[in-house]
Design an enzyme around this catalytic site. Structure first.
Site, PDB file in Angstrom:
ATOM      1  N   PRO A  93       0.802  -1.201   0.008  1.00 18.98           N
ATOM      2  CA  PRO A  93       0.036   0.001  -0.008  1.00 18.98           C
ATOM      3  C   PRO A  93       0.870   1.256   0.193  1.00 18.98           C
ATOM      4  O   PRO A  93       0.296   2.349  -0.435  1.00 18.98           O
ATOM      5  CB  PRO A  93      -0.525  -0.129   1.276  1.00 18.98           C
ATOM      6  CG  PRO A  93      -0.906  -1.459   1.595  1.00 18.98           C
ATOM      7  CD  PRO A  93       0.524  -2.058   1.190  1.00 18.98           C
ATOM      8  N   GLU A 120      -0.226 -10.505   7.564  1.00 15.97           N
ATOM      9  CA  GLU A 120      -0.284  -9.236   8.005  1.00 15.97           C
ATOM     10  C   GLU A 120       0.695  -8.242   7.358  1.00 15.97           C
ATOM     11  O   GLU A 120       0.900  -7.135   7.411  1.00 15.97           O
ATOM     12  CB  GLU A 120       0.017  -8.993   9.654  1.00 15.97           C
ATOM     13  CG  GLU A 120      -1.297  -9.470  10.164  1.00 15.97           C
ATOM     14  CD  GLU A 120      -2.464  -8.552   9.864  1.00 15.97           C
ATOM     15  OE1 GLU A 120      -2.410  -7.285  10.031  1.00 15.97           O
ATOM     16  OE2 GLU A 120      -3.347  -9.085   9.732  1.00 15.97           O
ATOM     17  N   ARG A 158       1.668  -7.543 -22.717  1.00 17.83           N
ATOM     18  CA  ARG A 158       0.785  -6.977 -23.941  1.00 17.83           C
ATOM     19  C   ARG A 158       1.445  -5.983 -24.830  1.00 17.83           C
ATOM     20  O   ARG A 158       1.248  -5.533 -25.978  1.00 17.83           O
ATOM     21  CB  ARG A 158      -0.566  -6.543 -23.720  1.00 17.83           C
ATOM     22  CG  ARG A 158      -0.686  -5.334 -22.911  1.00 17.83           C
ATOM     23  CD  ARG A 158      -1.904  -5.210 -22.230  1.00 17.83           C
ATOM     24  NE  ARG A 158      -2.956  -5.025 -23.333  1.00 17.83           N
ATOM     25  CZ  ARG A 158      -3.290  -3.935 -24.111  1.00 17.83           C
ATOM     26  NH1 ARG A 158      -2.450  -3.016 -23.881  1.00 17.83           N
ATOM     27  NH2 ARG A 158      -4.168  -3.866 -25.113  1.00 17.83           N
ATOM     28  N   ASP A 173      -4.122   2.406 -26.645  1.00 11.45           N
ATOM     29  CA  ASP A 173      -4.749   2.470 -25.460  1.00 11.45           C
ATOM     30  C   ASP A 173      -5.032   3.538 -24.701  1.00 11.45           C
ATOM     31  O   ASP A 173      -4.327   4.476 -24.809  1.00 11.45           O
ATOM     32  CB  ASP A 173      -3.840   1.399 -24.552  1.00 11.45           C
ATOM     33  CG  ASP A 173      -3.834   0.057 -24.951  1.00 11.45           C
ATOM     34  OD1 ASP A 173      -4.833  -0.379 -25.548  1.00 11.45           O
ATOM     35  OD2 ASP A 173      -3.023  -0.504 -24.528  1.00 11.45           O
TER      36      ASP A 173
END
Length: 255
Positions: A93, A120, A158, A173
């Site tokens: 995060p 955790e 890709r 894209d």
């Protein structure tokens, strides 16, 4: 390029690597993916890879020693220059958000070691000693790093030559520099009329300049409605033309 994935659940990757159009990248070796389970480098009868956190609290923490031995095995297998090993990427995060610029970087790199945490988290001492890059998919928490690793591998695969049916497909894209970092336009296919809705006339005109202008306008409209921050960035880099600005002025107060 080669990506070594440290994961307690290597079975999650098998169907992904064998399915879809991006499998061409993995089957051909353009993107070499190798899976490593730290449990294979744990000690004791139970091959333990986690333990309770010091200080108390819920959950378990992945232990540093099995991860260190696993990473050493990867580096030996890669026969790396010890002075310049490939990056060790942790999905976390606190990492920088994964975006198109980052994907382009990794797609032209020699690869990396992708570390998928679980429980955790991972003993901070291992992170401090070995992790060189941290990446986040967004402001939410997953059960582990595997989904994030799969997202990075798919995005990188890709972009490799010969993977997509149309070599120029990814150039259109969303977020691509070819679109000046804007969102892609809407797309339509047959039938021309469906439940009373018809394909926009410019797409049926056969007039290439008209089609391109329509697509550009729709890209600007979509970006203005959903990601105005991308317009701000494009404007700051001088990517918007006079016709673009005229359209955007006409949209003010209408979206």
């Amino acid at each position: 390029m080669r990506f070594d994935v440290i994961t307690l659940f290597p079975e999650l990757f098998a169907p992904f690597l064998a399915s879809g159009i991006t499998r061409r990248a993995y089957a051909s070796g353009l993107v070499d993916v190798r899976l490593w389970n730290p449990r294979d480098y744990a000690e004791g009868n139970y091959r333990r890879v986690d333990d309770r956190p010091f200080g108390g609290g819920p959950g378990m923490v992945m232990m540093a020693p099995p991860l260190e031995r696993c990473l050493a095995a990867i580096r030996a297998d890669r026969a790396e220059d010890v002075a310049a090993p490939v990056p060790v990427v942790l999905f976390s995060p606190i990492g920088a958000p994964l975006n198109h610029t980052a994907v382009e970087h990794w797609s032209g790199s020699a690869g990396a070691v992708l570390l998928c945490g679980r429980y955790e988290g991972i003993d901070q001492r291992f992170i401090d000693r070995y992790v060189t890059v941290q990446i986040s998919l967004g402001d939410f928490v997953l059960s582990g790093g595997e989904i994030a690793a799969l997202a990075l591998l798919d995005a990188v695969a890709r972009l490799q030559p010969g993977v997509l049916n149309d070599a120029g497909s990814h150039q259109l894209d969303s977020f691509n520099p070819a679109l000046d970092g804007l969102l892609d336009c809407p797309h339509y296919t047959r039938p021309e009329e469906w439940q009373g809705d018809v394909v926009p006339a410019p797409l049926l005109s056969g007039h290439h300049a008209q089609i391109e202008r329509w697509r550009r306008d729709q890209s600007l409209r979509t970006t203005a409605q959903h990601r105005p921050d991308l317009l701000t960035a494009a404007r700051a880099h001088g990517k918007l033309q006079t016709a673009d600005e005229a359209l955007l002025r006409s949209l003010q107060g209408k979206l």
